[in-house]
Design an enzyme around this catalytic site. Structure first.
Site, mmCIF file in Angstrom:
data_model
loop_
_atom_site.group_PDB
_atom_site.id
_atom_site.type_symbol
_atom_site.label_atom_id
_atom_site.label_comp_id
_atom_site.label_asym_id
_atom_site.label_seq_id
_atom_site.Cartn_x
_atom_site.Cartn_y
_atom_site.Cartn_z
ATOM 1 N N GLN A 1 61.922 46.098 -48.345
ATOM 2 C CA GLN A 1 63.087 46.087 -47.456
ATOM 3 C C GLN A 1 64.195 45.241 -48.080
ATOM 4 O OE1 GLN A 1 62.615 46.828 -43.653
ATOM 5 N NE2 GLN A 1 64.809 46.722 -43.400
ATOM 6 N N PHE A 2 64.951 45.839 -48.988
ATOM 7 C CA PHE A 2 66.006 45.091 -49.670
ATOM 8 C C PHE A 2 67.077 44.602 -48.699
ATOM 9 C CE2 PHE A 2 68.125 49.151 -49.582
ATOM 10 C CZ PHE A 2 69.482 48.843 -49.554
ATOM 11 N N THR A 3 67.196 45.232 -47.542
ATOM 12 C CA THR A 3 68.244 44.836 -46.598
ATOM 13 C C THR A 3 68.029 43.441 -46.029
ATOM 14 O OG1 THR A 3 67.140 45.960 -44.761
ATOM 15 C CG2 THR A 3 68.791 47.222 -45.995
#
Length: 160
Positions: free
Chosen positions: A78-80
């Site tokens: 989950q790069f966000t």
């Protein structure tokens, strides 16, 4: 590295309607990899999460780890989690590691959990995923590796 760790009764991830992975009781780990993270961060975070006392003992207090209850982990990239929202309305993801590096460290994190004896299900790196969960509690923690500069890096970068 930064992880949003949720205690779950069950969780699953699907891609384009196809079930990719599912777990029963355990932890859903949403994992963000920053540009400064290393394999050492992955190892540290895996060990920390495997040992976190997030599950209830018979007395009702959270005194047991996912290892102690024989639980599972569903790890989803989950790069966000590394999004910087301090300026404007569009998050900046400059602190997120590029795809190939992030994927390698995500895989390293999962491998380290498995080495510790935790069964690990995964999402599909880089895919648009549908994550479903039943949050038990709810009980959610944010855990950062000490070597990573996720939040600290975002804060200091936003002041430059």
């Amino acid at each position: 590295m930064i992880a949003a760790v949720q205690r779950v009764s069950r969780a699953s991830v699907a891609v384009e309607g196809e079930l990719v992975s599912e777990i029963g009781e355990g932890l859903l780990v949403l994992l963000g990899v920053s540009v400064t993270d290393t394999a050492g961060d992955a190892a540290w975070l895996a060990k920390k999460i495997a040992g976190l006392r997030m599950f209830r003992a018979p007395e009702g207090e959270p005194e047991r780890s996912v290892l102690e209850i024989g639980g599972e982990v569903l790890a989803v990239s989950q790069f966000t989690l590394l999004g910087n929202c301090r300026k404007g309305r569009r998050p900046s993801f400059t602190r997120a590691a590029p795809g190939p590096e992030a994927e390698a460290l995500y895989e390293e994190f999962c491998a380290r959990l498995r080495e510790l004896g935790v069964p690990v299900g995964t999402g599909r790196f880089g895919a648009m995923m549908e994550v479903s969960l039943v949050n038990d509690g709810p009980y959610t923690l944010l855990v950062e590796s000490p070597g990573g500069s996720t939040r600290r890096g975002i804060l200091s970068a936003s002041r430059e």
